[in-house]
Design a protein around this motif. Sequence first.
Motif, PDB file in Angstrom:
ATOM      1  N   ALA A  36      11.306   2.159   6.572  1.00 32.87           N
ATOM      2  CA  ALA A  36      10.152   2.964   6.028  1.00 32.87           C
ATOM      3  C   ALA A  36      10.003   2.809   4.501  1.00 32.87           C
ATOM      4  N   MET A  37      11.368   3.175   4.054  1.00 34.15           N
ATOM      5  CA  MET A  37      11.319   3.402   2.446  1.00 34.15           C
ATOM      6  C   MET A  37      11.213   1.947   1.928  1.00 34.15           C
TER       7      MET A  37
ATOM      8  N   VAL B 188       7.714   1.482   1.202  1.00 32.89           N
ATOM      9  CA  VAL B 188       7.185   2.445   0.116  1.00 32.89           C
ATOM     10  C   VAL B 188       7.702   1.494  -1.247  1.00 32.89           C
TER      11      VAL B 188
ATOM     12  N   TYR C 123       5.549  -1.100  -2.243  1.00 29.39           N
ATOM     13  CA  TYR C 123       4.093  -0.888  -2.744  1.00 29.39           C
ATOM     14  C   TYR C 123       4.401  -0.608  -4.251  1.00 29.39           C
ATOM     15  N   LEU C 124       5.803   0.247  -4.579  1.00 32.78           N
ATOM     16  CA  LEU C 124       5.923   0.666  -6.063  1.00 32.78           C
ATOM     17  C   LEU C 124       6.056  -0.803  -6.845  1.00 32.78           C
TER      18      LEU C 124
ATOM     19  N   PRO D  93       9.593   7.827  -5.006  1.00 32.95           N
ATOM     20  CA  PRO D  93       9.163   6.998  -3.709  1.00 32.95           C
ATOM     21  C   PRO D  93       8.606   7.995  -2.563  1.00 32.95           C
ATOM     22  N   TYR D  94       9.066   8.996  -2.434  1.00 30.91           N
ATOM     23  CA  TYR D  94       8.631  10.047  -1.678  1.00 30.91           C
ATOM     24  C   TYR D  94       7.317  10.623  -1.979  1.00 30.91           C
TER      25      TYR D  94
ATOM     26  N   PHE E  13       5.269   9.129  -4.115  1.00 32.39           N
ATOM     27  CA  PHE E  13       4.098   7.998  -4.310  1.00 32.39           C
ATOM     28  C   PHE E  13       3.579   7.785  -2.478  1.00 32.39           C
ATOM     29  N   MET E  14       4.907   8.019  -1.743  1.00 29.85           N
ATOM     30  CA  MET E  14       4.448   7.917  -0.261  1.00 29.85           C
ATOM     31  C   MET E  14       3.426   8.752   0.094  1.00 29.85           C
TER      32      MET E  14
ATOM     33  N   THR F 163      -0.026   8.062  -1.850  1.00 30.95           N
ATOM     34  CA  THR F 163      -0.764   6.929  -1.159  1.00 30.95           C
ATOM     35  C   THR F 163      -1.332   7.142   0.100  1.00 30.95           C
TER      36      THR F 163
ATOM     37  N   MET G  68       1.422   3.618   4.498  1.00 32.24           N
ATOM     38  CA  MET G  68       2.247   4.703   3.753  1.00 32.24           C
ATOM     39  C   MET G  68       2.051   5.943   4.969  1.00 32.24           C
TER      40      MET G  68
ATOM     41  N   THR H 240       4.633   5.071   7.578  1.00 29.15           N
ATOM     42  CA  THR H 240       5.798   5.377   6.992  1.00 29.15           C
ATOM     43  C   THR H 240       6.248   6.781   6.875  1.00 29.15           C
TER      44      THR H 240
END
Lengths: 307, 279
Positions: free
Chosen positions: A132-133, A136, A139-140, B28-29, B31-32, B35, B247, B250
């Motif tokens: 999952a990460m 992410v 996307y980053l 990352p969290y 932006f998750m 988004t 997202m 996730t």
Amino acid sequence: MVEATYPATPLALPDLGAARQARTAWLLALPAVILMIAFILAPLAAVVFLGFTDFELGYGSFRFVGFENYAELFFDRTFRQSLWNTAIYSAIVAPVSLFLGLGIALLIESEKIGQSFFRTAYFLPVASLLVAMATVWQYLFHPTIGPINAALQLVGLTGPNWLGSSSTVLYSLAIIGIWQSAGFNMVLFLAGLTAIPRDLYAAANVDGAKSGLDRFFLVTWPMLGPTTLFVITISVINAVKVFETVKTLTEGGPNKSSEVLLFTIYQEGFVYLRVGYASAMTVIFLAVLVVMMFIQYRLLDREVHYT
Amino acid sequence: MNPQATFTFGRALRLGLLCLGALMFLAPYVFMLSTAGKGQSEIFTSSLSLIPQHSFFVQNFMKAFTRVNMLGLLFNGVVVCCLILFFQVLIAVPCAYALAKLNFRAARLMMALVMLGLLVPIHATALPLYVAFNNLAVLNSYTALVAPFSISVFGIFLFLQFFRAMPDDLIHAARLDGMSEMGIVARVIVPNAWPAITAFAIFSVVAHWNDLYWPLIVVSNQTYATPPLGLLYFRAAEAGDDYGALMAATLIITLPLVLAFLFAQKRFVEGITMTGLKG
């Protein structure tokens, strides 16, 4: 952390006859023994055996081909690329996540404010679902709509096509790997740091180690020896086992530039179903693990125990 | 010198570094979350603004729940993890007890077997197991997902260390009371081994909730897919560029373990360090 100590034989208990004791022990251990044979020992023997055959799933018969698979591996460009990429990836991720973990642990240890918050923040990636990460991170890292390149653009830089270009893909995956594993190392180092007796620092102070750096090299670093060795082994083994991010994000591409060992084995064995050939690769993978464990044991033997 | 009172340059630098690092680790969290609430057009135009201008949370989560059977995935994850943990404890505890507290000749050989097992990851045994499971026609089932992990040599190793430290008098007394060896394991050993069992449970659940390799090999349809595998299917179904829905998906899949971690942090960190031996 688990310290391994093995007395030669467990303590005999006086109130149970030797024969009865052995019988009960066997009975209690039997399910585990059967399963160990079925799911570890037998498959391990089978993988070594299959490595010498041309077995393919779906074909009824197979031939014994000796070392042919290994000879083919030696000249297999994909496999060599894959070994090389795995080595590069591990050579980046293991040391960086080790020193990052150590650095964070030292900072947290010496700073009283927000200790538990920082520990949580850095450890969070360890407890998160990597697949999952990774999504992410994809996307980053996105070259046009991703926040990283957008931020770079703000300061006038053009970001690379992180996961999409063969010159940067391995480094991008390494960044994800470091992000994911540094917190784990941090926690191990924090445990190691708390185990150092305080009076050693006082003693070092008396001996003239006035600066923090002096104390670090005189006390902290040597005392952390066993922890560091342990972290090195774990980090390298985990880095060699990189798979999730590659499978999720790049499928070994672009142009095989992120092809790694486990992914190649997965492709050959479970997608192309060339079981014999993939088994030979697995044997090499296992050999790498064994060599690393062996090095660790040898070093542990020589390791001086300070406490 | 009281470190709380003085606020030196060194300390400011230290705090600054820690904050900056934490920000990077948590980004990352952030932006998750952000988004997951954005619509397609906003994702394409303003990737750096964190608060969505028009909330698309509901739409994105709807997509995440309908494109793949998200609840089914989570259910599979829970079933598989629980079954694995159940069998691992059921099988490893008696074996570890026998190795730690009973005298029998094969103990040394078994220790060697355990140490060998510690070295062998599922990736090494996957090929023959796959061939065998294929011949037995058990691919795409809970059996295939659970069976290879029913034995945890690591569990045996961990419990063994823990049981060795237990006083022999405890077992001695139970025997004098006429308890059978099975009874001792169930009513004396297990109740006293909760710290080790909790640590192992956390380790096992984290490892198997996150595992992609084995489910990817033995499962080829959504019925038995576990969360990581389901996310791969979802990515394929979305062709990977509806980032809002992606997202949201996730987020749903990451949340259970992250919440568990946040609520039981101390236990998690203990469990993971205690079991840090195996990667």
